[in-house]
Design a protein around this motif. Structure first.
Motif, mmCIF file in Angstrom:
data_model
loop_
_atom_site.group_PDB
_atom_site.id
_atom_site.type_symbol
_atom_site.label_atom_id
_atom_site.label_comp_id
_atom_site.label_asym_id
_atom_site.label_seq_id
_atom_site.Cartn_x
_atom_site.Cartn_y
_atom_site.Cartn_z
ATOM 1 N N ALA A 7 -5.419 -7.123 -12.594
ATOM 2 C CA ALA A 7 -5.390 -7.789 -11.290
ATOM 3 C C ALA A 7 -6.492 -7.203 -10.416
ATOM 4 C CB ALA A 7 -4.025 -7.608 -10.629
ATOM 5 N N MET A 9 -7.987 -6.888 -6.361
ATOM 6 C CA MET A 9 -7.923 -7.035 -4.911
ATOM 7 C C MET A 9 -9.322 -7.298 -4.400
ATOM 8 S SD MET A 9 -6.074 -6.877 -2.157
ATOM 9 C CE MET A 9 -6.486 -6.950 -0.422
ATOM 10 N N ARG A 53 -5.754 -12.602 -12.417
ATOM 11 C CA ARG A 53 -4.979 -12.543 -11.176
ATOM 12 C C ARG A 53 -5.830 -11.926 -10.072
ATOM 13 N NH1 ARG A 53 0.594 -9.210 -10.932
ATOM 14 N NH2 ARG A 53 0.802 -10.315 -12.907
ATOM 15 N N ILE A 54 -6.063 -12.673 -9.005
ATOM 16 C CA ILE A 54 -6.910 -12.221 -7.915
ATOM 17 C C ILE A 54 -6.187 -12.447 -6.596
ATOM 18 C CG2 ILE A 54 -9.121 -12.543 -6.724
ATOM 19 C CD1 ILE A 54 -10.259 -13.584 -9.397
ATOM 20 N N VAL A 55 -6.212 -11.432 -5.750
ATOM 21 C CA VAL A 55 -5.652 -11.534 -4.402
ATOM 22 C C VAL A 55 -6.779 -11.231 -3.417
ATOM 23 C CG1 VAL A 55 -3.989 -10.632 -2.737
ATOM 24 C CG2 VAL A 55 -3.358 -10.834 -5.162
ATOM 25 N N SER A 78 -3.571 -12.759 0.886
ATOM 26 C CA SER A 78 -2.783 -11.814 1.671
ATOM 27 C C SER A 78 -3.216 -11.962 3.122
ATOM 28 C CB SER A 78 -3.011 -10.383 1.178
ATOM 29 O OG SER A 78 -2.247 -9.456 1.916
ATOM 30 N N LEU A 91 -4.771 -3.146 0.968
ATOM 31 C CA LEU A 91 -4.296 -3.034 -0.410
ATOM 32 C C LEU A 91 -2.780 -2.875 -0.439
ATOM 33 C CD1 LEU A 91 -4.724 -2.756 -3.445
ATOM 34 C CD2 LEU A 91 -5.228 -0.331 -3.095
ATOM 35 N N LEU A 95 0.092 -5.444 -2.447
ATOM 36 C CA LEU A 95 0.666 -4.972 -3.709
ATOM 37 C C LEU A 95 1.756 -5.873 -4.277
ATOM 38 C CD1 LEU A 95 0.752 -1.078 -3.315
ATOM 39 C CD2 LEU A 95 -0.785 -2.469 -4.719
ATOM 40 N N LEU A 98 -0.099 -8.313 -6.251
ATOM 41 C CA LEU A 98 -0.922 -7.761 -7.331
ATOM 42 C C LEU A 98 -0.082 -7.263 -8.502
ATOM 43 C CD1 LEU A 98 -3.396 -5.803 -5.057
ATOM 44 C CD2 LEU A 98 -4.058 -7.640 -6.620
ATOM 45 N N VAL A 103 -5.082 -1.279 -10.256
ATOM 46 C CA VAL A 103 -5.724 -2.559 -9.962
ATOM 47 C C VAL A 103 -7.219 -2.331 -9.751
ATOM 48 C CG1 VAL A 103 -3.664 -3.540 -8.906
ATOM 49 C CG2 VAL A 103 -5.333 -2.362 -7.465
ATOM 50 N N THR A 105 -10.374 -3.137 -7.334
ATOM 51 C CA THR A 105 -10.692 -3.619 -5.995
ATOM 52 C C THR A 105 -12.195 -3.874 -5.946
ATOM 53 O OG1 THR A 105 -11.217 -1.573 -4.760
ATOM 54 C CG2 THR A 105 -8.872 -2.115 -5.079
#
Length: 232
Positions: A7, A9, A53-55, A78, A91, A95, A98, A103, A105
């Motif tokens: 994942a 961030m 998976r990307i936030v 987010s 971050l 979470l 994520l 993870v 970043t």
């Protein structure tokens, strides 16, 4: 807990004040370099590294970024529109999206050439030894960067505060313990300092070009870097 991160961030909440008029009506991640937005340059790295998976965190003009990335179902957001939380607070808030464990970043204000930095981090990641692994470039090769470097690195890969290497804005970090930070708004430097004291902060060196696109005058530098890579 996953031993290898899957994942990412993506830090996209900054105000971009150093960009001046360029960010008066758009967020910095949507500034174009060589005909492509900064956030898309960052996502190119993630796609090439196979990160699904990307936030992305959002604060300034968030609906523009949501609209720009509306065709990317693997990206969730987010929301920091009420208050920008800096890298550490951002971050921590992200979470739940994520998942658990380490993870990636990645900042959205740089362009890259050469090897994929996220893949380089993955290949060097040792969760038994490190709590964070930072991707660095030699200060002499840090295009667009102003000032001294951030870290020095020894033969084992362990790093300390120094001047010879610049942090690129890409890392793998195990966020365990982040909940114990009392402040709601804080930098990841708070976690790094703890890891430094424990001897668990490591680095690896990017093999290729990197440009910090934090100011308007860095845009032509970044475009020249990318053009040079294409011409080789």
């Amino acid at each position: 807990m996953r031993p290898v991160p899957d994942a990412l961030m993506l830090f996209a909440a900054g105000l971009g004040t150093r960009m001046g008029a360029l960010t008066a009506t758009r967020p910095k991640p949507l500034i174009e370099v060589a005909g492509r937005t900064l956030v898309n340059h960052a996502l190119d790295l993630a796609d090439e590294a196979g990160i699904g998976r990307i936030v992305a965190n959002l604060h300034y003009l968030p609906e523009q970024i949501r609209a720009h990335l509306s065709d990317r179902p693997n990206i969730t957001f987010s929301d920091e529109t009420d208050a920008i939380l800096e890298t550490g607070g951002g971050l921590r808030k992200a979470l739940p999206l994520l998942g658990t464990g380490p993870v990636f970043t990645l900042n959205t204000d740089a362009v890259w050439t050469g090897s994929n930095g996220l893949s380089t981090l993955r290949s060097h990641w040792d969760p038994d030894a490190a709590s964070a692994l930072l991707l660095l470039v030699p200060r002499a090769d840090a295009t667009g960067h102003i000032g001294a470097g951030d870290f020095d690195i020894d033969r084992s890969g362990r790093i300390k505060r120094g001047r010879d290497y610049v942090y690129t804005g890409a890392q793998i970090i195990n966020p365990g313990g982040i909940g114990a930070v009392p402040d709601p708004v804080f930098s990841l430097n708070v976690l790094w300092d703890r890891m430094l004291a424990e001897g668990r902060l490591f680095g690896c060196v990017h093999r290729g070009g990197w440009c910090d696109v934090g100011r308007p005058d860095a845009i032509p530098l970044a475009e020249a870097l990318l053009a040079g890579a294409v011409d080789v």
